[in-house]
Scaffold this motif. Structure first.
Motif, PDB file in Angstrom:
ATOM      1  N   GLU A   1       0.581  -1.049  -0.083  1.00  0.00           N
ATOM      2  CA  GLU A   1      -0.058   0.123   0.282  1.00  0.00           C
ATOM      3  C   GLU A   1       1.266   1.374  -0.021  1.00  0.00           C
ATOM      4  O   GLU A   1       0.950   1.670  -0.815  1.00  0.00           O
ATOM      5  CB  GLU A   1      -0.936  -0.600   1.238  1.00  0.00           C
ATOM      6  CG  GLU A   1      -2.121   1.258   1.279  1.00  0.00           C
ATOM      7  CD  GLU A   1      -2.981   1.241  -0.152  1.00  0.00           C
ATOM      8  OE1 GLU A   1      -3.111   2.771  -0.476  1.00  0.00           O
ATOM      9  OE2 GLU A   1      -3.386   0.216   0.195  1.00  0.00           O
ATOM     10  N   ASP A   2       2.075   1.408   1.049  1.00  0.00           N
ATOM     11  CA  ASP A   2       3.305   2.326   0.916  1.00  0.00           C
ATOM     12  C   ASP A   2       3.379   2.908  -0.375  1.00  0.00           C
ATOM     13  O   ASP A   2       3.679   4.262  -1.036  1.00  0.00           O
ATOM     14  CB  ASP A   2       3.544   2.265   1.926  1.00  0.00           C
ATOM     15  CG  ASP A   2       2.976   2.215   3.500  1.00  0.00           C
ATOM     16  OD1 ASP A   2       2.165   3.028   3.432  1.00  0.00           O
ATOM     17  OD2 ASP A   2       3.654   1.482   4.321  1.00  0.00           O
ATOM     18  N   GLU A   3       4.022   1.407  -1.359  1.00  0.00           N
ATOM     19  CA  GLU A   3       4.663   1.931  -2.354  1.00  0.00           C
ATOM     20  C   GLU A   3       4.027   1.734  -3.057  1.00  0.00           C
ATOM     21  O   GLU A   3       4.003   3.054  -4.212  1.00  0.00           O
ATOM     22  CB  GLU A   3       5.323   0.603  -2.631  1.00  0.00           C
ATOM     23  CG  GLU A   3       6.497   0.190  -2.024  1.00  0.00           C
ATOM     24  CD  GLU A   3       7.496   1.035  -1.589  1.00  0.00           C
ATOM     25  OE1 GLU A   3       7.595   1.374  -3.369  1.00  0.00           O
ATOM     26  OE2 GLU A   3       8.543   1.398  -0.461  1.00  0.00           O
ATOM     27  N   ALA A   4       2.131   1.736  -3.475  1.00  0.00           N
ATOM     28  CA  ALA A   4       1.598   1.942  -4.527  1.00  0.00           C
ATOM     29  C   ALA A   4       1.067   3.061  -4.225  1.00  0.00           C
ATOM     30  O   ALA A   4       0.779   4.102  -4.730  1.00  0.00           O
ATOM     31  CB  ALA A   4       0.182   1.047  -4.239  1.00  0.00           C
ATOM     32  N   ARG A   5       0.508   4.187  -3.142  1.00  0.00           N
ATOM     33  CA  ARG A   5       1.062   5.495  -2.515  1.00  0.00           C
ATOM     34  C   ARG A   5       2.089   6.361  -3.437  1.00  0.00           C
ATOM     35  O   ARG A   5       1.725   7.520  -4.093  1.00  0.00           O
ATOM     36  CB  ARG A   5       0.148   5.768  -1.327  1.00  0.00           C
ATOM     37  CG  ARG A   5      -1.065   5.883  -0.897  1.00  0.00           C
ATOM     38  CD  ARG A   5      -1.629   6.422   0.656  1.00  0.00           C
ATOM     39  NE  ARG A   5      -0.575   5.687   1.327  1.00  0.00           N
ATOM     40  CZ  ARG A   5      -0.677   4.577   2.445  1.00  0.00           C
ATOM     41  NH1 ARG A   5      -1.986   4.181   2.497  1.00  0.00           N
ATOM     42  NH2 ARG A   5      -0.243   4.278   3.313  1.00  0.00           N
ATOM     43  N   ASP A   6       2.744   6.095  -3.492  1.00  0.00           N
ATOM     44  CA  ASP A   6       4.034   6.897  -3.340  1.00  0.00           C
ATOM     45  C   ASP A   6       3.816   6.890  -4.691  1.00  0.00           C
ATOM     46  O   ASP A   6       4.118   7.915  -5.419  1.00  0.00           O
ATOM     47  CB  ASP A   6       5.418   5.854  -2.783  1.00  0.00           C
ATOM     48  CG  ASP A   6       5.654   6.172  -1.196  1.00  0.00           C
ATOM     49  OD1 ASP A   6       4.811   7.185  -1.013  1.00  0.00           O
ATOM     50  OD2 ASP A   6       6.731   5.555  -1.364  1.00  0.00           O
ATOM     51  N   LEU A   7       4.173   5.522  -5.464  1.00  0.00           N
ATOM     52  CA  LEU A   7       3.797   5.380  -7.165  1.00  0.00           C
ATOM     53  C   LEU A   7       2.858   6.777  -7.791  1.00  0.00           C
ATOM     54  O   LEU A   7       2.797   7.390  -8.719  1.00  0.00           O
ATOM     55  CB  LEU A   7       3.647   4.330  -7.347  1.00  0.00           C
ATOM     56  CG  LEU A   7       3.273   3.562  -8.821  1.00  0.00           C
ATOM     57  CD1 LEU A   7       4.649   4.361  -9.643  1.00  0.00           C
ATOM     58  CD2 LEU A   7       2.228   2.820  -9.275  1.00  0.00           C
ATOM     59  N   SER A   8       1.796   6.102  -7.195  1.00  0.00           N
ATOM     60  CA  SER A   8       0.794   7.086  -7.153  1.00  0.00           C
ATOM     61  C   SER A   8       1.097   9.388  -7.157  1.00  0.00           C
ATOM     62  O   SER A   8       0.735   9.437  -8.690  1.00  0.00           O
ATOM     63  CB  SER A   8      -0.213   7.507  -6.605  1.00  0.00           C
ATOM     64  OG  SER A   8      -1.567   8.283  -7.157  1.00  0.00           O
TER      65      SER A   8
END
Length: 64
Positions: A28-35
């Motif tokens: 989740e954290d990586e996905a938010r960073d990517l976004s």
């Protein structure tokens, strides 16, 4: 780009980018960073296209 337009762009596309990231990164954290990184890059590209080596091409992107 006007602040309202940036907000609308973010509202419409950031959740899709996050879901794409979550599907592929499974974090989740990586996905938010990517976004956030993708949306920042898109907004910068739209504001100052000369800062990037390749121009934005008008084509439909599927975040699937």
């Amino acid at each position: 780009m006007a602040e309202a337009a940036e907000a609308e762009l973010y509202r419409r596309f950031a959740p899709r980018v996050r879901l794409y990231g979550l599907r592929h990164l499974r974090d989740e954290d990586e996905a938010r960073d990517l976004s956030q990184q993708v949306m920042l890059l898109v907004i910068e590209k739209l504001e100052k296209p000369e800062r990037f080596a390749t121009p934005i091409r008008s084509r439909r992107l599927s975040l699937g």
